[in-house]
Design a protein around this motif. Structure first.
Motif, mmCIF file in Angstrom:
data_model
loop_
_atom_site.group_PDB
_atom_site.id
_atom_site.type_symbol
_atom_site.label_atom_id
_atom_site.label_comp_id
_atom_site.label_asym_id
_atom_site.label_seq_id
_atom_site.Cartn_x
_atom_site.Cartn_y
_atom_site.Cartn_z
ATOM 1 N N MET A 169 40.285 44.640 24.022
ATOM 2 C CA MET A 169 39.460 43.593 23.419
ATOM 3 C C MET A 169 39.962 42.201 23.795
ATOM 4 O O MET A 169 39.174 41.300 24.088
ATOM 5 C CB MET A 169 39.447 43.759 21.903
ATOM 6 N N PHE A 170 41.272 42.030 23.814
ATOM 7 C CA PHE A 170 41.822 40.710 24.149
ATOM 8 C C PHE A 170 41.728 40.407 25.649
ATOM 9 O O PHE A 170 41.828 39.250 26.044
ATOM 10 C CB PHE A 170 43.281 40.621 23.689
ATOM 11 N N GLN A 171 41.548 41.430 26.484
ATOM 12 C CA GLN A 171 41.407 41.201 27.920
ATOM 13 C C GLN A 171 39.968 40.944 28.337
ATOM 14 O O GLN A 171 39.726 40.381 29.412
ATOM 15 C CB GLN A 171 41.935 42.423 28.690
ATOM 16 N N LEU A 172 38.999 41.344 27.528
ATOM 17 C CA LEU A 172 37.606 41.295 27.945
ATOM 18 C C LEU A 172 37.074 39.890 28.220
ATOM 19 O O LEU A 172 36.317 39.718 29.185
ATOM 20 C CB LEU A 172 36.725 42.002 26.909
ATOM 21 N N PRO A 173 37.387 38.846 27.429
ATOM 22 C CA PRO A 173 36.820 37.523 27.747
ATOM 23 C C PRO A 173 37.175 37.038 29.150
ATOM 24 O O PRO A 173 36.290 36.670 29.929
ATOM 25 C CB PRO A 173 37.415 36.620 26.656
ATOM 26 N N PHE A 174 38.453 37.042 29.487
ATOM 27 C CA PHE A 174 38.857 36.606 30.823
ATOM 28 C C PHE A 174 38.308 37.532 31.895
ATOM 29 O O PHE A 174 37.842 37.074 32.957
ATOM 30 C CB PHE A 174 40.382 36.549 30.902
ATOM 31 N N SER A 175 38.342 38.847 31.652
ATOM 32 C CA SER A 175 37.890 39.801 32.657
ATOM 33 C C SER A 175 36.390 39.667 32.903
ATOM 34 O O SER A 175 35.933 39.734 34.059
ATOM 35 C CB SER A 175 38.222 41.226 32.205
ATOM 36 N N THR A 176 35.606 39.473 31.853
ATOM 37 C CA THR A 176 34.163 39.291 32.015
ATOM 38 C C THR A 176 33.868 38.012 32.784
ATOM 39 O O THR A 176 32.970 37.974 33.641
ATOM 40 C CB THR A 176 33.476 39.260 30.643
ATOM 41 N N PHE A 177 34.618 36.958 32.498
ATOM 42 C CA PHE A 177 34.458 35.710 33.236
ATOM 43 C C PHE A 177 34.766 35.917 34.721
ATOM 44 O O PHE A 177 34.012 35.463 35.601
ATOM 45 C CB PHE A 177 35.378 34.655 32.638
ATOM 46 N N MET A 178 35.860 36.597 35.027
ATOM 47 C CA MET A 178 36.227 36.843 36.412
ATOM 48 C C MET A 178 35.176 37.671 37.132
ATOM 49 O O MET A 178 34.807 37.388 38.285
ATOM 50 C CB MET A 178 37.578 37.554 36.479
ATOM 51 N N MET A 179 34.658 38.707 36.480
ATOM 52 C CA MET A 179 33.677 39.558 37.133
ATOM 53 C C MET A 179 32.344 38.842 37.301
ATOM 54 O O MET A 179 31.639 39.059 38.292
ATOM 55 C CB MET A 179 33.487 40.857 36.344
ATOM 56 N N ARG A 180 31.996 37.971 36.382
ATOM 57 C CA ARG A 180 30.742 37.230 36.546
ATOM 58 C C ARG A 180 30.806 36.332 37.775
ATOM 59 O O ARG A 180 29.882 36.339 38.596
ATOM 60 C CB ARG A 180 30.440 36.404 35.297
ATOM 61 N N ILE A 181 31.865 35.554 37.913
ATOM 62 C CA ILE A 181 31.938 34.667 39.061
ATOM 63 C C ILE A 181 32.145 35.446 40.359
ATOM 64 O O ILE A 181 31.761 34.985 41.441
ATOM 65 C CB ILE A 181 33.044 33.602 38.876
ATOM 66 N N SER A 182 32.733 36.640 40.276
ATOM 67 C CA SER A 182 32.857 37.476 41.468
ATOM 68 C C SER A 182 31.493 37.968 41.924
ATOM 69 O O SER A 182 31.175 37.952 43.127
ATOM 70 C CB SER A 182 33.781 38.670 41.197
ATOM 71 N N PHE A 183 30.659 38.407 40.992
ATOM 72 C CA PHE A 183 29.313 38.848 41.350
ATOM 73 C C PHE A 183 28.447 37.674 41.826
ATOM 74 O O PHE A 183 27.627 37.835 42.727
ATOM 75 C CB PHE A 183 28.642 39.534 40.155
ATOM 76 N N GLU A 184 28.629 36.511 41.211
ATOM 77 C CA GLU A 184 27.836 35.355 41.620
ATOM 78 C C GLU A 184 28.217 34.858 43.012
ATOM 79 O O GLU A 184 27.415 34.178 43.664
ATOM 80 C CB GLU A 184 27.991 34.222 40.603
#
Length: 300
Positions: A169-184
């Motif tokens: 749960m504590f890793q998800l905010p940063f990880s979701t941000f990283m994956m979003r900009i990776s896909f973009e």
């Protein structure tokens, strides 16, 4: 077309001329003077960061009064660590289980979340993304007691699975941000072409996009592993059974096992064992790790 290119053409009858190689410009005194401060500064940083690791490694095999290595150099401190309570292999297995489960859950959820935020348009998308990032602003310690009560309700308190869920749960905010900009950072034409060929959104993600964002996946997985492997506070609050302790918690308890006297030798041995997997993984994945950050930085 130049003469050299004509002569080197495969259909030409002119004798081949070996290509010329441009020599590197000689190092000038001015260029050397400009680069010297950078080398000195980088070397000083390397010494600062490597000194604690080298000192810990030496201290783990050097003699200390009242430890497992009293006389001479050897691995007595590691023997003390290996025989502590349930044994180091049990604590290593606990840490590997928690870290592995945290990495798998983080990659799965953040990949799907980042893909949805990057490729789909739906009402409240940006607000939901900001709400996800807002978790980063909440102090880590303030959430553990409510999570302790919640996990106790579901029977996951004093469970390695519960610890892995909390760390995820504590890793998800940063990880979701990283994956979003990776896909973009991946052109939309790739998944659009895959869908024209008959792929669904999920199959386009699996066959086309995941290979393209592999550096981002490795970066997220490495961060999740390092956070879960080294975390001390969550197992301290959530784990009561000594046989379920992770390695950081076991090393901390080992420090004062005899009337509050700190066993520095065994503690240093535990620190070395904790650090080795992190160092090896970072060195093996460093190239992908840097590429993952660079792809996000170029897009963001």
């Amino acid at each position: 077309m130049t003469i050299a290119s004509v002569q080197n053409h495969p259909d030409s009858d002119v004798p081949l001329i070996p290509p010329t190689h441009r020599k590197a410009p000689p190092t000038t005194i001015a260029g050397l003077a400009l680069r010297t401060p950078f080398w000195v500064f980088s070397g000083a940083l390397a010494v600062i960061f490597l000194f604690p690791l080298v000192w810990t490694s030496v201290a783990s095999v050097s003699p200390h009064p009242g430890t497992g290595q009293v006389d001479g150099w050897g691995f007595g401190n590691y023997v003390t660590l290996a025989n502590y309570q349930a044994g180091i292999w049990q604590y290593l297995a606990n840490s590997v289980f928690v870290s592995g489960l945290c990495v798998v859950l983080t990659l799965l959820i953040s990949t799907l979340g980042g893909y949805a935020f990057a490729r789909f348009r739906f009402p409240g998308r940006n607000a939901l993304f900001l709400l996800t990032l807002a978790i980063l602003m909440v102090p880590y310690a303030t959430l553990l007691i409510p999570l302790y009560v919640l996990l106790n309700t579901f029977g996951l308190q004093n469970s390695l699975v519960g610890v892995a869920l909390v760390l995820t749960m504590f890793q998800l905010p940063f990880s979701t941000f990283m994956m979003r900009i990776s896909f973009e950072s991946v052109p939309r034409e790739l998944d659009e072409a895959a869908m024209v060929d008959g792929c669904t959104s999920f199959s386009a993600l699996w066959r086309v996009l995941l290979p393209a964002v592999r550096p981002g996946l490795i970066t997220v997985g490495l961060f999740a592993f390092l956070a879960a492997w080294n975390d001390f506070f969550a197992p301290l609050i959530l784990i009561n059974d000594s046989n379920k302790m992770t390695l950081p918690l076991a090393v901390s308890n080992l420090r004062g096992q005899v009337q509050g006297v700190v066993d520095y030798g065994a503690t240093e041995a535990g620190v070395v064992v904790l650090a080795l997997p992190c160092i090896v993984l970072f060195l093996l994945l460093q190239r992908h790790y840097v590429r993952g950050f660079m792809s996000g930085a170029l897009k963001g």
